[in-house]
Design an enzyme around this catalytic site. Structure first.
Site, PDB file in Angstrom:
ATOM      1  N   CYS A 141       9.868  19.672  29.489  1.00  0.00           N
ATOM      2  CA  CYS A 141       8.877  20.271  28.594  1.00  0.00           C
ATOM      3  C   CYS A 141       7.464  20.055  29.138  1.00  0.00           C
ATOM      4  O   CYS A 141       7.190  19.094  29.865  1.00  0.00           O
ATOM      5  CB  CYS A 141       8.967  19.642  27.212  1.00  0.00           C
ATOM      6  SG  CYS A 141      10.424  20.107  26.267  1.00  0.00           S
TER       7      CYS A 141
ATOM      8  N   GLU B 153       4.768  19.026  27.615  1.00  0.00           N
ATOM      9  CA  GLU B 153       4.115  17.777  27.199  1.00  0.00           C
ATOM     10  C   GLU B 153       4.577  16.617  28.079  1.00  0.00           C
ATOM     11  O   GLU B 153       3.786  15.751  28.467  1.00  0.00           O
ATOM     12  CB  GLU B 153       4.451  17.453  25.734  1.00  0.00           C
ATOM     13  CG  GLU B 153       4.061  18.543  24.740  1.00  0.00           C
ATOM     14  CD  GLU B 153       5.198  19.547  24.494  1.00  0.00           C
ATOM     15  OE1 GLU B 153       5.834  19.982  25.471  1.00  0.00           O
ATOM     16  OE2 GLU B 153       5.422  19.879  23.322  1.00  0.00           O
TER      17      GLU B 153
ATOM     18  N   CYS C 297       8.672  19.096  20.721  1.00  0.00           N
ATOM     19  CA  CYS C 297      10.076  18.820  20.378  1.00  0.00           C
ATOM     20  C   CYS C 297      10.259  17.311  20.152  1.00  0.00           C
ATOM     21  O   CYS C 297       9.368  16.499  20.450  1.00  0.00           O
ATOM     22  CB  CYS C 297      10.999  19.312  21.490  1.00  0.00           C
ATOM     23  SG  CYS C 297      11.086  18.243  22.938  1.00  0.00           S
TER      24      CYS C 297
HETATM   25  N1  THU Z   1       9.456  23.433  25.475  1.00  0.00           N
HETATM   26  C1  THU Z   1       8.363  22.696  25.818  1.00  0.00           C
HETATM   27  O1  THU Z   1       7.868  22.784  26.953  1.00  0.00           O
HETATM   28  N2  THU Z   1       7.844  21.854  24.885  1.00  0.00           N
HETATM   29  C2  THU Z   1       8.343  21.698  23.625  1.00  0.00           C
HETATM   30  O2  THU Z   1       7.871  20.845  22.895  1.00  0.00           O
HETATM   31  C3  THU Z   1       9.421  22.568  23.146  1.00  0.00           C
HETATM   32  C4  THU Z   1      10.102  23.378  24.178  1.00  0.00           C
HETATM   33  C5  THU Z   1      10.040  24.318  26.485  1.00  0.00           C
HETATM   34  C6  THU Z   1      11.404  23.880  26.976  1.00  0.00           C
HETATM   35  C7  THU Z   1      11.974  25.198  27.488  1.00  0.00           C
HETATM   36  O3  THU Z   1      11.529  25.385  28.827  1.00  0.00           O
HETATM   37  C8  THU Z   1      11.333  26.252  26.605  1.00  0.00           C
HETATM   38  O4  THU Z   1      10.227  25.617  25.964  1.00  0.00           O
HETATM   39  C9  THU Z   1      12.256  26.824  25.547  1.00  0.00           C
HETATM   40  O5  THU Z   1      12.858  25.805  24.804  1.00  0.00           O
END
Ligand code: THU
Length: 149
Positions: A55, A57, A98
C-alpha cells in the site's frame, strides 16, 4: 483546507501518478509530513502475485524509515481512486488507510510519541476527512505490549 493539509493532499496526488497498480487499477498516493516540514511520499506497488502488493502508506513509511525519519512523522495525507483511461486516479470519494496500514502508521506514531493526524482525501475535489490515528486504531498493539518503550 489549511496549508499543511493542502500540501499533503497535493503531494499525495502527485505520488499517485507513480502508482504501480496494473491489477486493481486503483491508484493510491500517500504523503508524510515530518517535524521539520519535509514531505516523504509513496504510492502503491502491486505484484503479479497479488498478495505481495504494498500500500501507498506503507511504502511512504518505509521510505521515511530508510531515511532515518520514522520517529519524525506528524501527519499523513492519503488519496486514491480508480484509474481513468490515462492511468490517473479519479473520483471524489476520500479513501482511508486499510487495517494493515493503520498498524504500520502506529509503529511510526509510537516511535515519535505522537498521535499522528491522518487526512483522508480524494483524487479530485476538496473533500478531506481528518482523524487521529487513535480514532482509526483504538487500543493498538504496540511496543509496550512487548515490554519495550
Ligand atoms: N491500497 C493502498 O495503497 N492503501 C490503502 O490503504 C488501501 C488500498 C492499495 C492496495 C492495492 O494496490 C489497491 O489499493 C487496491 O486495493
Amino acid at each position: 483546507m489549511n496549508d499543511d493539509i493542502a500540501r499533503l493532499i497535493d503531494a499525495a496526488r502527485h505520488a499517485a501518478r507513480h502508482a504501480h497498480a496494473p491489477y486493481s487499477r486503483f491508484a493510491v498516493g500517500a504523503a508524510l509530513l515530518l517535524d521539520d516540514g519535509a514531505i516523504v511520499t509513496g504510492a502503491n506497488v502491486e505484484n503479479a502475485s497479488y498478495g505481495l502488493s504494498l500500500c501507498a502508506e506503507t511504502v511512504a513509511i518505509a521510505s521515511a524509515s530508510a531515511q532515518g525519519r520514522i520517529a519524525d512523522i506528524v501527519a499523513i495525507g492519503v488519496i486514491g481512486g480508480a484509474m481513468d483511461a490515462a492511468g490517473l486516479a479519479s473520483g471524489t470519494t476520500p479513501v482511508s488507510p486499510c487495517g494493515r496500514c493503520r498498524q504500520v502508521i502506529n509503529e511510526a506514531a509510537q516511535m515519535g510519541h505522537r498521535d499522528i493526524l491522518v487526512h483522508c482525501g480524494a483524487a479530485t475535489g476538496d473533500a478531506v476527512t481528518t482523524y487521529r490515528l487513535s480514532q482509526l486504531l483504538p487500543d493498538a498493539f504496540g511496543p509496550a505490549d512487548l515490554g519495550i518503550g
